[in-house]
Design a protein around this motif. Sequence first.
Motif, PDB file in Angstrom:
ATOM      1  N   ASN A  86     -37.689  13.983  32.598  1.00  0.00           N
ATOM      2  CA  ASN A  86     -36.882  12.772  32.732  1.00  0.00           C
ATOM      3  C   ASN A  86     -35.915  12.678  31.556  1.00  0.00           C
ATOM      4  O   ASN A  86     -36.321  12.435  30.423  1.00  0.00           O
ATOM      5  N   LYS A  99     -37.797   4.419  31.260  1.00  0.00           N
ATOM      6  CA  LYS A  99     -38.955   5.011  31.917  1.00  0.00           C
ATOM      7  C   LYS A  99     -39.413   4.246  33.152  1.00  0.00           C
ATOM      8  O   LYS A  99     -40.419   4.621  33.764  1.00  0.00           O
ATOM      9  N   ALA A 157     -36.281   7.605  36.363  1.00  0.00           N
ATOM     10  CA  ALA A 157     -37.734   7.694  36.217  1.00  0.00           C
ATOM     11  C   ALA A 157     -38.432   7.499  37.556  1.00  0.00           C
ATOM     12  O   ALA A 157     -39.439   8.172  37.846  1.00  0.00           O
ATOM     13  N   CYS A 169     -38.213  10.653  39.450  1.00  0.00           N
ATOM     14  CA  CYS A 169     -39.166  11.608  38.899  1.00  0.00           C
ATOM     15  C   CYS A 169     -40.584  11.322  39.400  1.00  0.00           C
ATOM     16  O   CYS A 169     -41.327  12.242  39.773  1.00  0.00           O
ATOM     17  N   HIS A 182     -41.006  12.584  29.356  1.00  0.00           N
ATOM     18  CA  HIS A 182     -39.930  11.645  29.046  1.00  0.00           C
ATOM     19  C   HIS A 182     -39.263  12.093  27.749  1.00  0.00           C
ATOM     20  O   HIS A 182     -39.820  11.936  26.660  1.00  0.00           O
ATOM     21  N   ASP A 213     -38.934   9.995  24.527  1.00  0.00           N
ATOM     22  CA  ASP A 213     -40.139   9.728  23.734  1.00  0.00           C
ATOM     23  C   ASP A 213     -40.326  10.760  22.630  1.00  0.00           C
ATOM     24  O   ASP A 213     -41.189  10.603  21.767  1.00  0.00           O
TER      25      ASP A 213
END
Length: 235
Positions: free
Chosen positions: A10, A15, A20, A23, A41, A44
Amino acid sequence: MSEKRIFVINGSPRKRWNTAMMCESFAEGVRSCQVDAEIVHLYDLDFKGCRSCFACKVKGGRHFGRCAVKDGISDVLDRVATADGLVLASPIYFGDLSAGMRAFAERLLFPYHQYDSGHTTIAPRRFPVTVIYTMNVDEKVAAQKYFDAGPGTALNLFESFVAHVYSAPKRLCAYDTMQFADYGRYVSDYFDSAAKAASREERFPKDLAAAREAGREMAMAALADGAGMSGQAPR
């Protein structure tokens, strides 16, 4: 659960929104076939793009063919190298990938792209790839500006390098997406908030269903592939 594994990357800083969600739907399709799907992610993780150290190009070097930089995506790059499938998902910013996805793509693809006379690639495995784009523009504008404008557009170039290293990617797009839930909170008079809401209600569920089906198809291909498409990618 099968020992096969598909990575879903992603490239959005959010998120719980459009990219997202695509995904997650793709991963649902993969898991419906009892194949593991791991969502990463990027925002992150603490990393940067290629640093042009060229350690991946040194003849006989210990980092030949792989990125030498150690940071937040080193482990992801190592595990993706032996994956059975890959999804690269990004919102479209100024007609291009997000900064996070662009940086990841540099680190993912460049070590396998050789500077020999044939521009050969040395990825340890070949596997199916899907690219997912979510964008504010509609399908007609996207075709005119991003896809039908020639091989030199940002997204077409990106896909050509993916194809060179791994395989020609399947493209999934969610067009005319909502950028935020409440258009009244923002300076956004350019947009018809009612039309955006209608598109979200009518079209986006179909986009999610398409992502889910694409995940199922990739998982089924991985299961049917046996040992996988191992070995050097073609020129």
